[in-house]
Design an enzyme around this catalytic site. Sequence first.
Site, PDB file in Angstrom:
ATOM      1  N   SER A   1      -0.666   0.066   4.565  1.00 55.27           N
ATOM      2  CA  SER A   1      -1.762   1.044   4.541  1.00 55.27           C
ATOM      3  C   SER A   1      -3.150   0.415   4.572  1.00 55.27           C
ATOM      4  CB  SER A   1      -1.614   1.947   3.315  1.00 55.27           C
ATOM      5  OG  SER A   1      -0.340   2.538   3.308  1.00 55.27           O
TER       6      SER A   1
ATOM      7  N   ARG B   1      -9.028  -5.434   8.861  1.00 52.85           N
ATOM      8  CA  ARG B   1      -9.754  -5.875   7.659  1.00 52.85           C
ATOM      9  C   ARG B   1      -9.012  -5.363   6.429  1.00 52.85           C
ATOM     10  NH1 ARG B   1     -12.666  -1.985  10.000  1.00 52.85           N
ATOM     11  NH2 ARG B   1     -12.472   0.049   9.028  1.00 52.85           N
TER      12      ARG B   1
ATOM     13  N   ASP C   1       1.621   6.479   7.331  1.00 52.63           N
ATOM     14  CA  ASP C   1       2.094   7.629   6.541  1.00 52.63           C
ATOM     15  C   ASP C   1       2.040   8.946   7.307  1.00 52.63           C
ATOM     16  OD1 ASP C   1      -0.662   7.690   6.456  1.00 52.63           O
ATOM     17  OD2 ASP C   1      -0.802   8.017   4.297  1.00 52.63           O
TER      18      ASP C   1
HETATM   19 MG    MG Z   1       0.189   9.997   0.496  1.00 53.75          MG
END
Ligand code: MG
Length: 479
Positions: free
Chosen positions: A148, A163, A201
């Site tokens: 993520s 980054r 996600d």
């Molecule tokens: Mg979530």
Amino acid sequence: MSLQEAVKEIQSSFDVSQEVLQRSVDKFIELAKKGLASNEDKLGMPMLPAYVTQVPSGKEKGTYLAADLGGTNFRVCSVHLKGDNTFNLVQQKSPIPADMMVGTGDQLFAYLASKIRKFLEEHHGDALEAAHETNSRANYLKLGFTFSFPTAQHSLDSGSLVRWTKGFNIPDVVDQDVVQLLQKHLDAGKIPVHVAALANDTVGTLLSRAYSANAIAGGKQGETIIGAIFGTGTNGAYLEKLDNIKKLPEAVVKDLKAKGVTHMVINTEWGSFDNRLEVLPTTKYDRDVDALTANPGIHLFEKRVSGMFMGEILRNILVDFHSRGLVFTQYPNFESLPHRLRTPWDLDSENLSLFEVDDSKDMKPTEVTLLQALRLPTTLEERQAIQALTRAISRRSAYISAVPIAAIIMLTGALEGHHIEVDIGVDGSVVEFYPGYRTMLRDALALTQIGTKGERRTHINIAKDGSGVGAALCASVSI
Ligand code: MG
Ligand code: ADP
């Protein structure tokens, strides 16, 4: 100006008319097409190809692993897909030690590999043994890796870190392929796992809802066409025709078509819809909140919609009302206000869901919550104003959340045809728990170009365990 008049002014500046909704849908379609054609516009919608080329039917079978490196925890899970729209899931969560977040890439990825090994030892000892006996990669378990942080993806199983964010800072990983890094450390530890997909996600939400949809709805709610998140942030993914993704290199398209591929999932990053503010409603408070963020001027749609921002917008209005002598007049100036009311991000949106529905006579629950959350004593009149402000903020959020959904339905022509229905998989605390959020979103959908007829044919359903099952499904659909 009285408090009531000031509240009225806010209500009207947060109102979203049918005209604004429809103009926003048109703008979304325009910007989505632009983003599919090129990455040139730095303020545009990214529309990232996810290299997932189909959504599951629910008939997929087998055991897949998923690993999720979020901000604070590393989660490993295995998903057993039963082939009948249902699955079993086991998972293990471990906090990431603070020194790992700022050490070296080798330290971090060796740690992640060791956690995957520990998970296999506890839950899939048989798979470990089988792989050691045959020593063949064919027996490796496939893993979907949800990473993520901003990554530039080049194929389903490769992507380089753009980054670090969220407190991580490991310079030697920047620009490296995170799939290769994880694979390197799995191989070094002789752990029989193949990192088959880099997942996201939002894409995971689309896949996991598509896998489960038939079981839940008996197949009557149509195909799952969008996966959407309304949590800390907001984002959405949908299935697009390969021919419409003009920015994909020709060689890639040719290669995919030779394999029979016709579609690809697009991660829209719709948090960045209308960064030029050509259509979205904007108030002084939106500008103030944006200025407090680490990325001013971008993700402006997200900053009007998601959980991270709703509470902060309310806090900014309250501080402004105080400076105008409309509320909390026992405090002579800004400096004397309770510390938490002065601190950005200290008013969690979860509190707003309580203010929203407090219908008690003297609004005691709201009074107690404000005391606990902000150490702020209030009068009944102030609490009534806070409720009205909360409702203005949440309604605007839910109304403009209908824009990307209606726009993607129109863009893809998903509702064209006789008796067609569509299914949208959603995830995130705001859409799941905020009282009335989905109802308001539906009211707004009916006001867009898809109309009441389109709204009735659009089903919005929670995607359970979206990120784990979604990442596992990404691994399962790899070609
Ligand atoms: Mg979530
Ligand atoms: P994440 O986005 O990290 O996956 P969530 O989907 O749980 O996590 O979203 C968390 C966000 O949702 C936070 O900004 C929080 O303030 C907000 N939130 C949590 N519960 C509620 C609620 N009941 N109503 C509104 N917002 C909520």
